[in-house]
Design a protein around this motif. Structure first.
Motif, PDB file in Angstrom:
ATOM      1  N   ARG A 132      43.656  32.328  52.512  1.00 43.76           N
ATOM      2  CA  ARG A 132      44.054  32.474  54.637  1.00 43.76           C
ATOM      3  C   ARG A 132      44.272  31.589  54.882  1.00 43.76           C
ATOM      4  NH1 ARG A 132      39.375  35.963  52.582  1.00 43.76           N
ATOM      5  NH2 ARG A 132      39.783  37.659  52.027  1.00 43.76           N
ATOM      6  N   LYS A 133      44.188  30.272  54.879  1.00 47.88           N
ATOM      7  CA  LYS A 133      43.864  29.261  55.518  1.00 47.88           C
ATOM      8  C   LYS A 133      45.117  28.820  55.049  1.00 47.88           C
ATOM      9  CE  LYS A 133      39.047  27.972  55.664  1.00 47.88           C
ATOM     10  NZ  LYS A 133      37.950  26.811  55.546  1.00 47.88           N
ATOM     11  N   ASN A 134      45.950  28.329  53.791  1.00 46.91           N
ATOM     12  CA  ASN A 134      47.255  28.064  53.245  1.00 46.91           C
ATOM     13  C   ASN A 134      48.450  28.990  53.519  1.00 46.91           C
ATOM     14  OD1 ASN A 134      46.339  24.982  52.326  1.00 46.91           O
ATOM     15  ND2 ASN A 134      44.743  26.560  51.965  1.00 46.91           N
ATOM     16  N   LYS A 135      47.607  30.162  54.211  1.00 46.37           N
ATOM     17  CA  LYS A 135      48.776  31.674  53.895  1.00 46.37           C
ATOM     18  C   LYS A 135      49.858  31.825  52.898  1.00 46.37           C
ATOM     19  CE  LYS A 135      49.883  30.260  59.114  1.00 46.37           C
ATOM     20  NZ  LYS A 135      50.931  29.929  60.028  1.00 46.37           N
ATOM     21  N   ILE A 136      49.015  31.614  51.512  1.00 47.28           N
ATOM     22  CA  ILE A 136      48.886  32.779  50.069  1.00 47.28           C
ATOM     23  C   ILE A 136      49.140  33.759  50.183  1.00 47.28           C
ATOM     24  CG2 ILE A 136      48.480  32.113  47.892  1.00 47.28           C
ATOM     25  CD1 ILE A 136      47.772  28.753  48.569  1.00 47.28           C
ATOM     26  N   VAL A 137      50.270  34.410  50.057  1.00 53.85           N
ATOM     27  CA  VAL A 137      50.032  36.103  49.834  1.00 53.85           C
ATOM     28  C   VAL A 137      49.104  36.466  49.052  1.00 53.85           C
ATOM     29  CG1 VAL A 137      51.296  38.400  49.984  1.00 53.85           C
ATOM     30  CG2 VAL A 137      51.798  36.600  51.786  1.00 53.85           C
ATOM     31  N   VAL A 138      47.687  37.135  48.786  1.00 55.95           N
ATOM     32  CA  VAL A 138      47.887  37.859  47.571  1.00 55.95           C
ATOM     33  C   VAL A 138      47.513  39.190  47.363  1.00 55.95           C
ATOM     34  CG1 VAL A 138      45.336  37.927  45.591  1.00 55.95           C
ATOM     35  CG2 VAL A 138      46.280  35.513  47.455  1.00 55.95           C
ATOM     36  N   SER A 139      48.111  39.832  46.462  1.00 55.56           N
ATOM     37  CA  SER A 139      48.879  41.223  46.717  1.00 55.56           C
ATOM     38  C   SER A 139      47.841  41.739  44.775  1.00 55.56           C
ATOM     39  CB  SER A 139      49.322  41.482  46.252  1.00 55.56           C
ATOM     40  OG  SER A 139      50.606  41.525  47.448  1.00 55.56           O
ATOM     41  N   ASN A 140      46.926  42.738  44.649  1.00 53.13           N
ATOM     42  CA  ASN A 140      46.193  43.779  43.620  1.00 53.13           C
ATOM     43  C   ASN A 140      47.206  44.529  43.064  1.00 53.13           C
ATOM     44  OD1 ASN A 140      45.468  45.384  45.525  1.00 53.13           O
ATOM     45  ND2 ASN A 140      43.303  45.008  45.159  1.00 53.13           N
ATOM     46  N   CYS A 141      46.721  45.113  42.257  1.00 51.87           N
ATOM     47  CA  CYS A 141      46.999  46.396  41.310  1.00 51.87           C
ATOM     48  C   CYS A 141      45.978  47.725  41.540  1.00 51.87           C
ATOM     49  CB  CYS A 141      47.266  46.085  40.027  1.00 51.87           C
ATOM     50  SG  CYS A 141      49.019  45.114  39.902  1.00 51.87           S
ATOM     51  N   SER A 142      45.936  47.955  42.507  1.00 54.28           N
ATOM     52  CA  SER A 142      44.679  48.860  43.526  1.00 54.28           C
ATOM     53  C   SER A 142      45.404  50.349  42.523  1.00 54.28           C
ATOM     54  CB  SER A 142      44.485  48.734  44.498  1.00 54.28           C
ATOM     55  OG  SER A 142      43.552  50.057  45.324  1.00 54.28           O
TER      56      SER A 142
END
Length: 312
Positions: free
Chosen positions: A89-99
């Motif tokens: 979040r601090k480094n603006k890295i997008v995290v997507s999951n496979c819910s």
């Protein structure tokens, strides 16, 4: 740009290339490392990549801080508690999951564990192999039992539907209610006091860590069984083991632990009665793994298009 698949995600190299071609359409170079890696090897595999794909092994700040070009993480899993989310979040890295990929797989394992415990399947198998009879294997039926779901998200509600199909009276709990439901929603303590079967489906966070502790277990009925296919630390394993040893509850089915198997020899649940232990297989079906891979690649494709999905 480069996508590094830094650990196995359950598909072979040919399938990986097929998905890269059909979903990513060669818009990004793909490197697939289909072997386990410690954190130093993960750093080596990740460096120079703008996107990485991981499964369910730790990918924390000690790795992230060494990968300055990283902009996106596609998590081929549902939970993201193994990812350094605050750093992202601090480094603006997008995290997507496979819910959603394992809804059917996990919920079916829950029912399988319930039936196995109720019908003494594991012990019966051993009895036959050792020349014994069915004398000590009076079982129970799912039909008519009170079935409690703690954490009524997508997997929890799928489990509730299967339990209802078996003739159970279903009770559900979740922190935030929204919309109409086919099930009776009650507080968690009511489920623990009332239900014959309790199935856990909560995420792991600071509020759910140790959720089922010694005091919560004391609320359960003596004939109750506890099923955990959520996250290991949601349950106090020592308290559960003690309750099983003292026959204060009837049994448990556990697919998740404080650490990933192989388990240490002092794992408290290894030598207690009437417990089924499986090595984190809830998600692990052919159908779920393929669905997961498609979603993980699609998450990368959507990010490349500037329209990220399944963002955590």
């Amino acid at each position: 740009m480069r996508l590094a698949i830094v650990e196995p995600i359950g598909i072979d190299k040919a399938k990986c290339h097929e998905l890269a071609e059909t979903i990513l359409k060669n818009k990004i170079e793909v490197s697939y490392y289909n072997s386990p890696a410690d954190y130093k090897e993960k750093i080596k595999r990740s460096q120079g990549a703008q996107a990485v794909m991981i499964a369910n092994n730790p990918y924390k700040d000690n790795i992230l801080s060494q990968c300055p070009e990283l902009k996106m993480i596609s998590v081929a899993f549902t939970g993201v508690d193994h990812v350094g989310m605050e750093y992202c979040r601090k480094n603006k890295i997008v995290v997507s999951n496979c819910s959603g990929y394992a809804n059917e797989a996990v919920s079916e394992l829950v029912i399988g564990m319930c039936i196995s415990l109720y019908r003494n399947i594991a012990a019966s198998n051993e009895a036959v192999r050792n020349g014994k009879t069915n004398e000590n294997f009076l079982g129970s039926e799912l039909a008519g039992k009170k079935f409690g779901v703690i954490g009524a998200g997508a997997i929890g509600l799928k489990t509730a539907a299967l339990a209802k199909a078996f003739g159970c009276e279903v009770y559900c709990y979740r922190r935030h209610l929204s919309g109409k439901s086919d099930y009776m929603f009650v507080d968690m303590d009511t489920i623990l006091k009332t239900c014959d079967i309790i199935s856990l489906h909560t995420p792991l966070n600071e509020e759910t860590r140790g959720l089922i502790d010694v005091n919560k277990i004391k609320l359960m009925k003596k004939n109750a069984i506890l099923i955990n296919t959520a996250r290991g630390p949601v349950v106090d394993a020592h308290a559960l083991a003690q309750a099983l040893k003292e026959h204060r509850i009837a049994g448990a089915g556990i697919d998740v632990f404080d650490t990933e198997p192989p388990l240490a020899k002092d794992e408290p649940l290894l030598n207690v009665p009437n417990v089924i232990l499986t090595p984190h297989i809830g998600f692990n079906t052919r159908e779920a793994i393929e669905k997961r891979a498609v979603t993980a690649f699609t998450n990368v494709a959507k990010w490349l298009e500037g329209m990220p999905q399944n963002v955590m």
